[in-house]
Enzyme design. Structure first.
Site, PDB file in Angstrom:
ATOM      1  N   HIS A 115       0.849  -1.192   0.000  1.00 29.25           N
ATOM      2  CA  HIS A 115       0.000   0.000   0.000  1.00 29.25           C
ATOM      3  C   HIS A 115       0.884   1.241   0.000  1.00 29.25           C
ATOM      4  O   HIS A 115       1.985   1.228   0.559  1.00 29.25           O
ATOM      5  CB  HIS A 115      -0.903  -0.017   1.229  1.00 29.25           C
ATOM      6  CG  HIS A 115      -1.933   1.066   1.250  1.00 29.25           C
ATOM      7  ND1 HIS A 115      -1.635   2.342   1.673  1.00 29.25           N
ATOM      8  CD2 HIS A 115      -3.239   1.069   0.886  1.00 29.25           C
ATOM      9  CE1 HIS A 115      -2.728   3.091   1.574  1.00 29.25           C
ATOM     10  NE2 HIS A 115      -3.703   2.343   1.099  1.00 29.25           N
ATOM     11  N   GLU A 194      -3.083   2.133  -7.341  1.00 33.85           N
ATOM     12  CA  GLU A 194      -3.304   3.371  -6.598  1.00 33.85           C
ATOM     13  C   GLU A 194      -2.681   4.549  -7.360  1.00 33.85           C
ATOM     14  O   GLU A 194      -1.448   4.665  -7.387  1.00 33.85           O
ATOM     15  CB  GLU A 194      -2.633   3.311  -5.232  1.00 33.85           C
ATOM     16  CG  GLU A 194      -3.131   2.248  -4.284  1.00 33.85           C
ATOM     17  CD  GLU A 194      -2.391   2.332  -2.955  1.00 33.85           C
ATOM     18  OE1 GLU A 194      -2.958   2.894  -2.001  1.00 33.85           O
ATOM     19  OE2 GLU A 194      -1.238   1.857  -2.882  1.00 33.85           O
TER      20      GLU A 194
END
Length: 278
Positions: A115, A194
């Site tokens: 992430h 992302e």
């Protein structure tokens, strides 16, 4: 197959301590989320969609304990340590780190790795040592993915480019994929894209053509690994994302971005219904 992931970040922190948790007392927080979502998710065909919720470690046991029989919810952890325990080897000398063995033993089926916030943390630590090579971060994440899959966990692997990297997005994302997935069983991996450059207040969200372009690139580079949108599956982009054939799902975090911001189970279910159209 569609995949709906929920990253609960540190949404357990109460408002009075600077967090966004208005949902439940800390000790009841994970239970409240699982119990508030699993019945509503039962209407979806498990052969067509998977639901995974990533909890901070302290809440994993409560989340697993709240699962009902045949629950559609799968519990995951937020990243792992790059080394694991082994019979006749390291028995657990990993103070402050979470090996895959304990994540599995606690009931996790998935791990969230790479992430952008984890990438930023690793890059910051390396920078303190004078290392600015982005490949080093990807090598560390590769070790984490291998540790997770070796223990039987599935992995949501996040990739993304920053504003200053956007012009070279192919090189940046290509390196994250090539190094991060080197020697990995890709059948146990889903990729979350992302667009870091577009995430946050005042930033322009990535549009449909850009997301389509990235998803096609990722699938071509990985030989068809599923790709979900990791920039935030929300009420206002659910229908747009659902219209992109190359996108196989999304990553939800906050459900409310104004007023009493935070995560709310009912709004989570509404986003999913809007995305899946059921």
């Amino acid at each position: 197959m569609k995949y709906i992931f929920l990253n609960l970040k540190r949404f357990d922190v109460p408002v009075e301590l600077g967090g966004v948790n208005r949902l439940a007392p800390v000790a009841e927080w994970a239970k409240t989320i699982v119990e508030g979502t699993q019945e509503g998710l039962k209407k979806y065909d498990p052969a067509k969609v998977e639901f995974v919720q990533f909890f901070p470690e302290a809440h994993i046991l409560n989340a697993v304990a709240a699962l009902c029989e045949a629950s559609p919810v799968q519990v995951g952890c937020q990243s792992l340590y790059r080394a694991d325990t082994a019979v006749g080897g390291n028995f657990g000398a990993f103070t402050s780190n979470r090996p895959a063995s304990i994540a599995k033993a606690m009931g996790c089926g998935w791990a969230l790795i790479g992430h952008c916030e984890e990438r930023g943390d690793k890059a910051g630590v390396l920078a303190e040592a004078g290392v600015t090579d982005t490949a080093a971060v990807n090598r560390l994440l590769n070790q984490e993915i291998k540790a997770a899959t070796a223990r039987g966990l599935k992995v949501l692997y996040c990739i993304g480019e920053k504003s200053e990297e956007q012009a070279a997005w192919q090189e940046v994302l290509g390196e994250q994929l090539d190094i991060g997935l080197a020697g990995v069983d890709k059948s146990r991996v889903v990729i979350a894209y992302e667009p870091i450059w577009s995430i946050g207040p005042g930033k322009t969200p990535a549009d449909k053509p850009y997301i389509e372009k990235i998803a096609r690139f990722v699938k071509e580079r990985t030989g068809g690994v599923p790709v979900v949108y990791g920039g935030g599956l929300k009420s206002d982009n659910a229908e747009m994302l659902a219209s992109i054939p190359e996108i196989d799902g999304g990553l939800i975090a906050l459900t409310r971005f104004a007023g009493e911001i935070g995560f709310y189970p009912g709004e989570y279910l509404e986003i999913i219904q809007k995305y899946l159209g059921e």
